[in-house]
Enzyme design. Structure first.
Site, short mmCIF file in Angstrom:
data_model
loop_
_atom_site.label_atom_id
_atom_site.label_comp_id
_atom_site.label_asym_id
_atom_site.label_seq_id
_atom_site.Cartn_x
_atom_site.Cartn_y
_atom_site.Cartn_z
N HIS B 23 -2.65 14.90 5.12
CA HIS B 23 -1.99 14.26 6.19
C HIS B 23 -1.47 16.34 6.49
CE1 HIS B 23 -0.89 10.98 3.38
NE2 HIS B 23 -2.04 10.54 4.52
N ARG B 65 -0.21 12.95 11.01
CA ARG B 65 -0.79 13.18 9.99
C ARG B 65 -1.85 12.43 9.64
NH1 ARG B 65 1.67 9.87 5.50
NH2 ARG B 65 0.47 8.39 4.55
N ASN B 72 -6.05 9.35 3.82
CA ASN B 72 -6.19 9.62 2.45
C ASN B 72 -5.62 8.09 1.63
OD1 ASN B 72 -5.52 10.49 -0.49
ND2 ASN B 72 -3.09 10.03 0.24
N ARG B 73 -6.25 6.83 2.94
CA ARG B 73 -6.77 5.20 2.50
C ARG B 73 -8.29 4.74 2.86
NH1 ARG B 73 -2.26 6.97 0.99
NH2 ARG B 73 -0.65 5.64 1.85
N HIS B 118 0.80 17.26 -1.41
CA HIS B 118 1.12 16.32 -0.12
C HIS B 118 3.08 16.75 0.17
CE1 HIS B 118 -1.80 13.37 0.56
NE2 HIS B 118 -2.59 13.44 -0.84
N SER B 167 -7.62 4.12 -1.76
CA SER B 167 -8.53 5.13 -2.17
C SER B 167 -8.52 6.71 -1.39
CB SER B 167 -9.81 4.31 -1.28
OG SER B 167 -10.25 3.49 -2.21
N SER B 169 -8.57 10.67 -1.02
CA SER B 169 -8.80 11.47 -1.27
C SER B 169 -9.43 12.27 -2.75
CB SER B 169 -8.64 12.85 -0.21
OG SER B 169 -7.45 12.51 -0.50
N GLU B 180 3.16 15.55 -4.79
CA GLU B 180 4.24 14.98 -4.23
C GLU B 180 5.08 15.74 -3.80
OE1 GLU B 180 2.47 11.83 -2.04
OE2 GLU B 180 4.10 12.80 -0.80
N TYR B 290 5.29 5.34 5.96
CA TYR B 290 5.09 4.35 5.33
C TYR B 290 6.24 2.62 6.34
CZ TYR B 290 3.83 6.44 1.08
OH TYR B 290 3.17 7.05 0.66
#
Lengths: 309, 313
Positions: B23, B65, B72-73, B118, B167, B169, B180, B290
């Protein structure tokens, strides 16, 4: 000091989303629109989402910082196909709430902002205006949830570039710390409270109350400090030192830690005793500002009341 | 199923990657990886090839992002097997490239470990993200890290939820590890957050070196927080949020949330309470990214996982 009088403040604009990722102002404005708070007593309120396109994409701006587009030059520049969105929008807002420096302009324009810096509730004034400074004094004595401070950015009126300069009177409400794109309840409640007190004050003022003379503390920016950078790549090579981070307004003295380099060295502050603010504000990385340094001053306000005709 | 007495033999972890900028506005990872690309001495360990890598350079450039879609998806089987082409969203193309370099996902050629760095605007402190409760290597690594940084804390978030798992990276590696650290605003670099991430990585790489040298790590118990469900903001018919995370919940990541506790506060000050059937442990509370994913926070429950004893083959 002699009592100062001002015309009634009957038309107020409350603006949010001037920077599209500063969430508090946007939601205060939306909530006021939902509550249909457009006329309360002697005061008529216009609420504006200043930069809807930036709000849509949750970015500070799309092409240019809207809050730098209100200079007389930009407000009168001809619109062409290549005119940045924010310059056009500034002209639209000027037509709606101004024109700046004319009789038709709103009496008071209040612009809501957030900062990632730990500045609490900070009112920003771009000129020494007894009326808005009295509002600050009133908010400060009525808000107990957080310290309320004032920042005086005195630039000549002819060079004023920000949104609140469109109103006859204006100031910004800057609340932090809040990340871009985040809406915190505590920060929202503080900002809403400040707006409510402002409108309360206007009712009292318009109905003839005299606000007594007194002293208020304020900060005036003296200079700005950039991050240490690599001379070839211009990338930053250090970050705000942990002992300075989050200590906005706390006096910075020579020898105090200022930056911590990525290789572990402390860079110390050298210069006169001053108060740092906007420490580690996200939007200022591109403006080459790590923090501002300010002097604390005392301003003596005369008593003020509404002009009676 | 391994018992306490059996040792799981695993191959050495020879190829390790450190991803930053998945991101582009999460600055600790961007800064650390850029530093290590210039001078990787700090991340070198005997017997390990450690590659620092900026996964989403265009997003880093924009300090956003992502450019088209969340990288990251993007590492789904569909995306990774789709024919490559310029008409794909940037991040899908990028996922395919990254899969080519560090994968292919699911194959024996994939990298052994990928650390994905992250930041979050949530008050999560240092969090390690685990994608499988059966990854004994990762569990042992996380146990090692937790002990090494004590009394500072580093919690483990397990996301094995079939619907909420995504899913990432890092998922192309045999052992994916998410780091994180928060709270940090997007686009901002905070010294304490930066240093915390750096220290965790140091210990993680130490663990890998020790493992590769033949050290046996005895069976241990690791406390994890298992993702249960995603809770969205209350919204009106037009999808606009109508309440904010309650001041009593804000910043209280990992603390128990009991039925009846304040959860949201409307703009005119009313409290909306948590209606769950039991105590949960919320996290990712008020993460900026989010809002668009319909998530105010996730709920978790505490679990103890047993990690088998491990040793290299």
């Amino acid at each position: 000091m002699e009592n100062a009088t001002f015309s009634p403040v009957s038309r107020v604009a409350i603006c949010g989303g001037t920077h599209g990722n500063e969430m508090t102002g946007m939601y205060v404005v939306r909530e006021m629109q939902r509550q249909e708070a457009d006329q309360t007593g002697s005061v008529s309120i216009t609420t504006v989402i200043s930069n809807p396109r930036a709000v849509e994409v949750c970015r500070r701006y799309t092409e240019r910082d809207l809050n730098r587009c209100f200079t007389k030059a930009l407000l009168s520049s001809p619109i062409t196909d290549s005119t940045p969105y924010e310059v056009r929008r500034a002209q639209e807002i000027n037509a709606l709430l101004g024109p700046k420096e004319s009789q038709e302009a709103v009496d008071l324009l209040c612009d809501l902002h957030n900062t990632t810096a730990n500045m609490g509730m900070c009112l920003i004034f771009y000129s020494l205006d007894w009326l808005t400074l009295h509002i600050y004094k009133y908010i400060q004595s009525n808000m107990t949830s957080a310290p309320v401070r004032a920042l005086l950015m005195s630039s000549p009126k002819s060079e004023a570039y920000s949104l609140e300069s469109v109103g006859k009177h204006g100031f910004s409400i800057e609340v932090g710390p809040q990340p871009n794109g985040v809406l915190r309840a505590d920060i929202f409640n503080m900002a809403k409270e400040a707006v409510d007190h402002t409108i309360e004050w206007l009712h009292k003022f318009n109905s003839g109350s005299t606000f007594e003379e007194g002293e208020v503390e304020a900060y005036t920016v003296v200079k700005s400090v950039d991050y240490p950078r690599d001379p070839t790549t211009n990338e930053i090579t250090a970050t705000i030192h942990p002992e300075l981070q989050d200590n906005d307004f706390k006096l910075l003295q020579p020898g105090d830690p200022m930056f911590l380099s990525f290789s572990g060295e402390t860079v110390k502050y050298e210069g006169e005793d001053l108060h740092p603010l906007f420490i580690n504000e996200c939007a200022y990385y591109e403006k080459k500002i790590a923090f501002h340094l300010a002097k604390k001053i005392t301003v003596t306000l005369p008593s003020i009341s509404v002009k009676k005709d | 199923m391994s018992s306490f007495n059996s040792i799981v033999s695993l191959e050495e972890a020879r190829r390790v990657a450190i991803f930053g900028g998945t991101h582009g506005n999460e600055m600790s990872g961007v800064t650390l990886v850029n530093l290590w690309v210039k001078n990787g001495a700090e991340i070198q360990r005997k017997g390990v090839e450690t590659k620092p890598f900026i996964t989403n350079p265009k997003a880093v450039e924009k300090c956003a992002r992502y450019v088209d879609t969340d990288l990251n998806r993007a590492f789904t089987p569909e995306n990774l097997s789709a024919p490559q082409g310029d008409n794909q969203p940037y991040e899908v193309q990028r996922a395919q490239e990254i899969n080519g370099i560090f994968g292919p996902k699911g194959s024996p050629d994939a990298y052994d470990v990928i650390f994905d760095l992250h930041n979050t605007t949530s008050n999560m402190g240092c969090t390690l993200i685990l994608e499988s409760s059966k990854d004994h290597f990762n569990l042992q690594m996380m146990n090692y890290i937790k002990k090494a940084i004590a009394p500072s804390s580093c919690l483990v978030l397990l996301n094995e939820h079939p619907l909420l798992k995504y899913s990432t990276s890092r998922s192309i590696a045999k052992h994916p590890v998410g780091l994180e650290v928060g709270p940090q605003p997007q686009g901002v670099l905070r010294s304490n957050i930066f240093e915390a991430m750096r220290v965790i990585l140091k210990h993680a790489l130490d663990f890998i070196e020790l493992f590769n040298e033949g050290m046996e790590f005895p069976s241990c118990t690791v406390e994890v927080f298992r993702v249960l469900e995603r809770i969205d903001y209350p919204r009106d018919a037009n999808g606009n949020i109508i309440a904010m995370v309650h001041p009593n919940l804000q910043d209280c990541d990992w603390e128990p949330l009991n039925p009846g506790d304040p959860m949201f506060q409307t703009f005119d000050g009313k409290t909306i309470r948590f209606q769950g059937s039991g105590t949960v442990y919320p996290t990712f509370i008020n993460e900026a990214a989010y809002y668009e994913k319909q998530q105010a926070f996730v709920t978790t429950r505490r679990e103890s996982l047993v990690a088998s004893s491990i040793r290299k083959v």
